[in-house]
Design a protein around this motif. Sequence first.
Motif, PDB file in Angstrom:
ATOM      1  N   PRO A 281       0.969  -1.362  -0.136  1.00 34.63           N
ATOM      2  CA  PRO A 281      -0.085  -0.177  -0.129  1.00 34.63           C
ATOM      3  C   PRO A 281       0.951   1.151  -0.096  1.00 34.63           C
ATOM      4  O   PRO A 281       1.910   1.359   0.731  1.00 34.63           O
ATOM      5  CB  PRO A 281      -0.918  -0.248   1.204  1.00 34.63           C
ATOM      6  N   GLY A 282       0.474   2.146  -0.872  1.00 35.73           N
ATOM      7  CA  GLY A 282       1.086   3.550  -0.725  1.00 35.73           C
ATOM      8  C   GLY A 282       2.238   3.635  -1.941  1.00 35.73           C
ATOM      9  O   GLY A 282       2.919   4.668  -2.249  1.00 35.73           O
ATOM     10  N   ALA A 283       2.582   2.425  -2.412  1.00 34.39           N
ATOM     11  CA  ALA A 283       3.675   2.046  -3.376  1.00 34.39           C
ATOM     12  C   ALA A 283       3.362   3.092  -4.577  1.00 34.39           C
ATOM     13  O   ALA A 283       4.382   3.764  -5.302  1.00 34.39           O
ATOM     14  CB  ALA A 283       3.625   0.784  -4.056  1.00 34.39           C
ATOM     15  N   ARG A 284       2.091   3.229  -5.152  1.00 33.48           N
ATOM     16  CA  ARG A 284       1.829   4.066  -6.351  1.00 33.48           C
ATOM     17  C   ARG A 284       2.190   5.394  -6.085  1.00 33.48           C
ATOM     18  O   ARG A 284       2.781   6.118  -6.854  1.00 33.48           O
ATOM     19  CB  ARG A 284       0.487   3.699  -6.941  1.00 33.48           C
ATOM     20  N   ALA A 285       1.597   5.976  -5.024  1.00 30.11           N
ATOM     21  CA  ALA A 285       1.763   7.348  -4.584  1.00 30.11           C
ATOM     22  C   ALA A 285       3.442   7.525  -4.457  1.00 30.11           C
ATOM     23  O   ALA A 285       3.941   8.979  -4.616  1.00 30.11           O
ATOM     24  CB  ALA A 285       1.193   7.697  -3.381  1.00 30.11           C
ATOM     25  N   TRP A 286       4.052   6.882  -3.806  1.00 28.04           N
ATOM     26  CA  TRP A 286       5.358   6.838  -3.636  1.00 28.04           C
ATOM     27  C   TRP A 286       6.326   7.016  -4.923  1.00 28.04           C
ATOM     28  O   TRP A 286       7.051   8.086  -4.982  1.00 28.04           O
ATOM     29  CB  TRP A 286       6.059   5.579  -2.894  1.00 28.04           C
ATOM     30  N   ARG A 287       5.966   6.245  -5.919  1.00 29.15           N
ATOM     31  CA  ARG A 287       6.697   6.350  -7.038  1.00 29.15           C
ATOM     32  C   ARG A 287       6.309   7.657  -7.960  1.00 29.15           C
ATOM     33  O   ARG A 287       7.178   8.132  -8.397  1.00 29.15           O
ATOM     34  CB  ARG A 287       6.254   5.041  -8.267  1.00 29.15           C
ATOM     35  N   ARG A 288       5.132   7.998  -7.865  1.00 30.18           N
ATOM     36  CA  ARG A 288       4.644   9.170  -8.457  1.00 30.18           C
ATOM     37  C   ARG A 288       5.400  10.359  -8.049  1.00 30.18           C
ATOM     38  O   ARG A 288       5.653  11.224  -8.877  1.00 30.18           O
ATOM     39  CB  ARG A 288       2.973   9.197  -8.429  1.00 30.18           C
ATOM     40  N   ILE A 289       5.313  10.610  -6.818  1.00 25.26           N
ATOM     41  CA  ILE A 289       5.773  11.791  -6.155  1.00 25.26           C
ATOM     42  C   ILE A 289       7.449  11.719  -6.291  1.00 25.26           C
ATOM     43  O   ILE A 289       7.920  12.777  -6.795  1.00 25.26           O
ATOM     44  CB  ILE A 289       5.538  11.837  -4.720  1.00 25.26           C
ATOM     45  N   PRO A 310       2.510   8.812   2.254  1.00 23.78           N
ATOM     46  CA  PRO A 310       1.276   8.018   2.024  1.00 23.78           C
ATOM     47  C   PRO A 310       1.517   6.529   2.664  1.00 23.78           C
ATOM     48  O   PRO A 310       0.845   5.889   2.854  1.00 23.78           O
ATOM     49  CB  PRO A 310       1.108   8.035   0.598  1.00 23.78           C
ATOM     50  N   VAL A 311       2.889   6.396   2.261  1.00 28.40           N
ATOM     51  CA  VAL A 311       3.391   5.150   2.917  1.00 28.40           C
ATOM     52  C   VAL A 311       3.238   4.723   4.322  1.00 28.40           C
ATOM     53  O   VAL A 311       2.890   3.911   5.037  1.00 28.40           O
ATOM     54  CB  VAL A 311       4.741   4.685   2.433  1.00 28.40           C
ATOM     55  N   ARG A 312       3.699   5.830   4.936  1.00 29.10           N
ATOM     56  CA  ARG A 312       3.551   6.078   6.577  1.00 29.10           C
ATOM     57  C   ARG A 312       2.080   5.722   7.022  1.00 29.10           C
ATOM     58  O   ARG A 312       1.754   5.240   8.115  1.00 29.10           O
ATOM     59  CB  ARG A 312       4.038   7.363   7.203  1.00 29.10           C
ATOM     60  N   ARG A 313       1.277   6.682   6.113  1.00 28.33           N
ATOM     61  CA  ARG A 313      -0.372   6.357   6.708  1.00 28.33           C
ATOM     62  C   ARG A 313      -0.721   5.010   6.557  1.00 28.33           C
ATOM     63  O   ARG A 313      -1.304   4.467   7.638  1.00 28.33           O
ATOM     64  CB  ARG A 313      -1.110   7.426   5.696  1.00 28.33           C
ATOM     65  N   THR A 314      -0.329   4.275   5.387  1.00 30.49           N
ATOM     66  CA  THR A 314      -0.941   2.774   5.289  1.00 30.49           C
ATOM     67  C   THR A 314      -0.261   2.344   6.436  1.00 30.49           C
ATOM     68  O   THR A 314      -0.627   1.052   6.731  1.00 30.49           O
ATOM     69  CB  THR A 314      -0.644   2.554   4.063  1.00 30.49           C
ATOM     70  N   TRP A 315       1.069   2.227   6.771  1.00 34.11           N
ATOM     71  CA  TRP A 315       2.078   1.636   7.740  1.00 34.11           C
ATOM     72  C   TRP A 315       1.037   1.863   9.201  1.00 34.11           C
ATOM     73  O   TRP A 315       0.843   0.995   9.782  1.00 34.11           O
ATOM     74  CB  TRP A 315       3.237   2.144   7.806  1.00 34.11           C
ATOM     75  N   ASP A 316       0.807   2.922   9.577  1.00 34.24           N
ATOM     76  CA  ASP A 316       0.031   3.382  10.665  1.00 34.24           C
ATOM     77  C   ASP A 316      -1.171   2.639  10.789  1.00 34.24           C
ATOM     78  O   ASP A 316      -1.581   2.181  11.972  1.00 34.24           O
ATOM     79  CB  ASP A 316       0.109   4.876  10.775  1.00 34.24           C
ATOM     80  N   GLU A 317      -1.797   2.649   9.736  1.00 33.47           N
ATOM     81  CA  GLU A 317      -3.558   1.878   9.441  1.00 33.47           C
ATOM     82  C   GLU A 317      -3.272   0.429   9.960  1.00 33.47           C
ATOM     83  O   GLU A 317      -3.858  -0.119  10.467  1.00 33.47           O
ATOM     84  CB  GLU A 317      -3.856   2.274   8.274  1.00 33.47           C
ATOM     85  N   ALA A 318      -1.920  -0.272   9.084  1.00 32.66           N
ATOM     86  CA  ALA A 318      -1.792  -1.536   9.363  1.00 32.66           C
ATOM     87  C   ALA A 318      -1.683  -1.729  10.813  1.00 32.66           C
ATOM     88  O   ALA A 318      -1.854  -2.901  11.354  1.00 32.66           O
ATOM     89  CB  ALA A 318      -0.897  -2.020   8.543  1.00 32.66           C
ATOM     90  N   ALA A 319      -0.838  -0.800  11.431  1.00 26.70           N
ATOM     91  CA  ALA A 319      -0.382  -1.181  12.809  1.00 26.70           C
ATOM     92  C   ALA A 319      -1.566  -1.149  14.026  1.00 26.70           C
ATOM     93  O   ALA A 319      -1.406  -1.513  14.768  1.00 26.70           O
ATOM     94  CB  ALA A 319       0.685  -0.308  13.171  1.00 26.70           C
TER      95      ALA A 319
END
Length: 320
Positions: A281-289, A310-319
Amino acid sequence: MMDWTDRHCRAFHRLMSSQALLYTEMVTAPALVRGGARHLLAFGAGEHPVALQLGGSDPAELAQAARMAVDEGYDEVNLNVGCPSDRVQSGCFGAVLMERPALVGDCVAAMIAASRVPVTVKCRIGVDDQIPEEVLPNFLQVIRAAGVTRVTIHARKAWLQGLSPKDNREIPPLDYPLVQAMKREFPDLHISINGGIATLDQAEEQLAAGLDGVMIGRAAYNQPAEVLLDVDRRIFGIDVAPKTALQVAEEMRPHIARHLAAGGRLHDVTRHMLGLFSGRPGARAWRRILSEGAVRPGAGVEVLEAALDPVRRTWDEAAA
């Protein structure tokens, strides 16, 4: 891996594995000896263990280049006898040298005499209309007689006419059994296999088949976290908890800051990091930015931070 495994890529990959042997891009001996391009040998102290990959076909020139590599502190010097590009063929080095094993023997003998670190060879199973079952054993006999003890075999032929370098990495069929048979025939050689291996599961299968090592190129570049984060534990048997991809991205900040302070561009570093969160999760936004922001004039670490949000947000949500 020309234009791929530069010093920024190697610094990035080293954060994921302390043990994996890293290879430079191929550097030609003429560029070092005649072209004065010694800057191409620069690498960071944190990259060890690291091997210099050389291209060339003149024994004296390769010996001089090997001495330079030793002086710079490389852990290994590797002669490339596998690259099929037109540019390499025109210089009579790379895969075309599979047709001239005696010359390869002369080259590695000269390099070994000039080097106090291991001199290794990376080759194909054959080229064009050669019969791999005949030419590969003969090739290994010649380089072993010259003093080589370690070889990496890309388990495909190279077609020097009719296929592009990209096609040569994908179209010629893989022959893993032949490489495995070479290990049985030459048990004293340290033989690693290359070609089409994309996961640690596949690497472990090759090691279980008796091979001594596995070289992973494109998969380690395109999905670095998937391949490299657990390699120390699974392949090297080190009892260590793997880092997360997020930790690795954050640990790249000092390297990026040093490069920017020296006048470099953010894109020089971050282009190697685009696949870090591949499949997550967040990979597409990471690559685009990163892709859009890092190439802009004056881009700094703030682009990295924006890409990480966006990667941190998905990491936090998963945790949570």
